[in-house]
Design a protein around this motif. Sequence first.
Motif, short mmCIF file in Angstrom:
data_model
loop_
_atom_site.label_atom_id
_atom_site.label_comp_id
_atom_site.label_asym_id
_atom_site.label_seq_id
_atom_site.Cartn_x
_atom_site.Cartn_y
_atom_site.Cartn_z
N CYS A 141 -8.71 -0.61 -6.71
CA CYS A 141 -7.79 -0.90 -5.60
C CYS A 141 -8.44 -1.78 -4.55
CB CYS A 141 -7.29 0.39 -4.97
SG CYS A 141 -8.58 1.46 -4.30
N SER B 14 2.40 2.16 -3.42
CA SER B 14 1.41 2.46 -4.46
C SER B 14 1.09 1.27 -5.37
CB SER B 14 1.86 3.65 -5.33
OG SER B 14 1.98 4.81 -4.55
N ARG C 4 -13.34 11.52 -1.53
CA ARG C 4 -12.36 10.51 -1.15
C ARG C 4 -11.39 11.00 -0.09
NH1 ARG C 4 -10.94 6.45 -6.03
NH2 ARG C 4 -13.04 6.26 -6.83
N ASN D 112 0.83 -1.20 0.00
CA ASN D 112 0.00 0.00 0.00
C ASN D 112 0.86 1.25 0.00
OD1 ASN D 112 -2.57 1.31 0.10
ND2 ASN D 112 -2.26 1.72 2.26
N LYS E 24 -2.67 1.17 -5.87
CA LYS E 24 -3.19 2.18 -6.81
C LYS E 24 -2.96 1.74 -8.25
CE LYS E 24 -2.42 6.10 -3.71
NZ LYS E 24 -1.71 7.38 -3.51
N GLN F 176 -7.84 6.58 -1.01
CA GLN F 176 -8.04 5.87 -2.28
C GLN F 176 -9.49 5.47 -2.50
OE1 GLN F 176 -4.91 2.90 -3.30
NE2 GLN F 176 -3.98 3.45 -1.34
N GLU G 88 0.84 6.76 -12.61
CA GLU G 88 0.97 6.27 -11.23
C GLU G 88 2.36 5.70 -10.98
OE1 GLU G 88 0.30 6.08 -7.63
OE2 GLU G 88 -1.43 6.65 -8.83
N LEU H 12 -6.85 1.73 2.97
CA LEU H 12 -7.27 2.33 1.71
C LEU H 12 -8.09 3.60 1.95
CD1 LEU H 12 -8.32 -0.84 -0.35
CD2 LEU H 12 -6.28 0.54 -0.67
N PHE I 197 -3.83 12.67 -5.37
CA PHE I 197 -4.75 12.52 -6.48
C PHE I 197 -4.65 13.74 -7.39
CE2 PHE I 197 -7.13 8.76 -5.57
CZ PHE I 197 -6.88 8.55 -4.23
#
Length: 396
Positions: free
Chosen positions: A65, A43, A158, A40, A46, A93, A184, A88, A169
Motif C-alpha cells: 500500500c 480501500s 500496525r 484510501n 489496500k 495499514q 479485500e 496509511l 485486519f
Amino acid sequence: MSIVLFPKTSVSAALKGINICLNIVFPSLFPFLAASEILNRTSFTKAAGILLEPIMRPLFNVPGCGSFAVAMGITSGYPVGAKITVDLRNSGQISKYEGERLLAFTNNSGPLFIVGAVATGMYAMPRLGFFLLLCHILSGLTVGLLFKYYCFGKTKPRDSKNSAANKNFPSKVPNNTLDRLKQEILKNKNSKGSFGAIFGDAIKNSVSVMLLIGGFITFFSVLINLLIDIGVIEIISLPFTFILSFAGFTSEAVYSLICGFFEITTGSNMIASTGNIPFALKLSLASMIIGWAGLSVHSQVLGIVSQSDLSIRPYLAGKSLHGLIASVYTYVLFKLAGHYFDFESQVIASFEGITEYNWLESFLYSCKVLVFAFIFMIVILGIIKFVHLAKGLIYR
C-alpha cells in the motif's frame, strides 16, 4: 516588532504568499488530496497494496500500500506524500517504522513546481525541468532504498492509537495473493459507508489541510522577507561564505542557499539569478534546495505528522539526504549529458514568469497529472495481476 518596523515588507510578503496559495498551491494540490482521501477510504490502497507487496517489500521494506504514497508523492508535490503516509498509518495499514520509512522519501516536489515554476518561470528553459525532475525522482528513490534499513528487524504493531481500524485486519489472512485481493474487494463491497459520505469527508479534510498549508506558506513568506530586510540572512551567510569560497562558491550563492534553507521558492529564485558560478554548480544548488524543501515545507509536514505517532526525525534526515544526493546526481548527469540538451544557450528569466499561471491552468494541469498517475497505477496493477494469474495456471 519587525512587522511594525517593516510594515510594507510584511504586507507585500503576505500578499505574495496568499497569491501563491490561491493561484498555484491550492489548485495544484487540492485534487491530489481529495483523490487520495477517497481512494484510501474506499480501500483502493489496500487492494493495490496486496498486488504490489512483492515489489515494495524487497525494495523499500514497506507494504504494498506504500506504493500509493510513492506514486502520489512523485506526481503531486509537497506535502501530499506526507498526508497519504499519515493516513496509511492512522488507518492501521502500516506500522510506525514503516510509516517513518515512507515519510523519509515520499514527500517530494511535484512536476508543476519543477517544470513550471523553476525551469520555465525562473530559467525560461522548459527542457531543463524534465532533467531536474528526473534527478529529483532518482534521488528520492535512492533515499527510499537507503531507508530500507532504518530500524531493520524491529517490529511494531500496525494498530495505531489514533485509529480503530485494526478491526479491518482479519485474524487469518490467506497466503495466496489473489485470494487476499478477492477478500479485500468483498470486504469493501460489504462496507456500510456511502460514497456521498466518503466524498463529503474527503472534501472537508482536504480543505482543512489546504488551510494549514496556506497558513504556513504565508507565514514563512513574511518571515524570510523580514530576515532579508533586517540583515539576519546576510549575517548567517558570512561564516559559510568564508568556508565555501574555497570550493568556488560566491557570496551570492551562499546567501541564496541559506534563503533556500528556509523557503524553497525564494531560494530557488535567488539561485537562478546568481551569477559568477558555473552553470552545473548553479543547477546542483537548485536541486539541493528542491530536495531539502525548506523549513516552510517541513513545518507543513510537522503539522500533518502531529496527527499521528510518527517521528519527524527520520523525515528530516531523509530530506537532508535527498538534497545532497539530488545535487550530486544533477552535477554528475549534467557533466555527462548536459551538452546534449544545450541548456546554457537559452535566456534566463526571472521568477515573475510564474505569475502567468492562473488557478484554472494549475488546477487543470494537476488533474491531468492525477489522471495519468492513476492510469499508470492501474496498468501496473493489471500487469501484476496478469502475472499472478499466469503463474497460477502454470502451477495448477
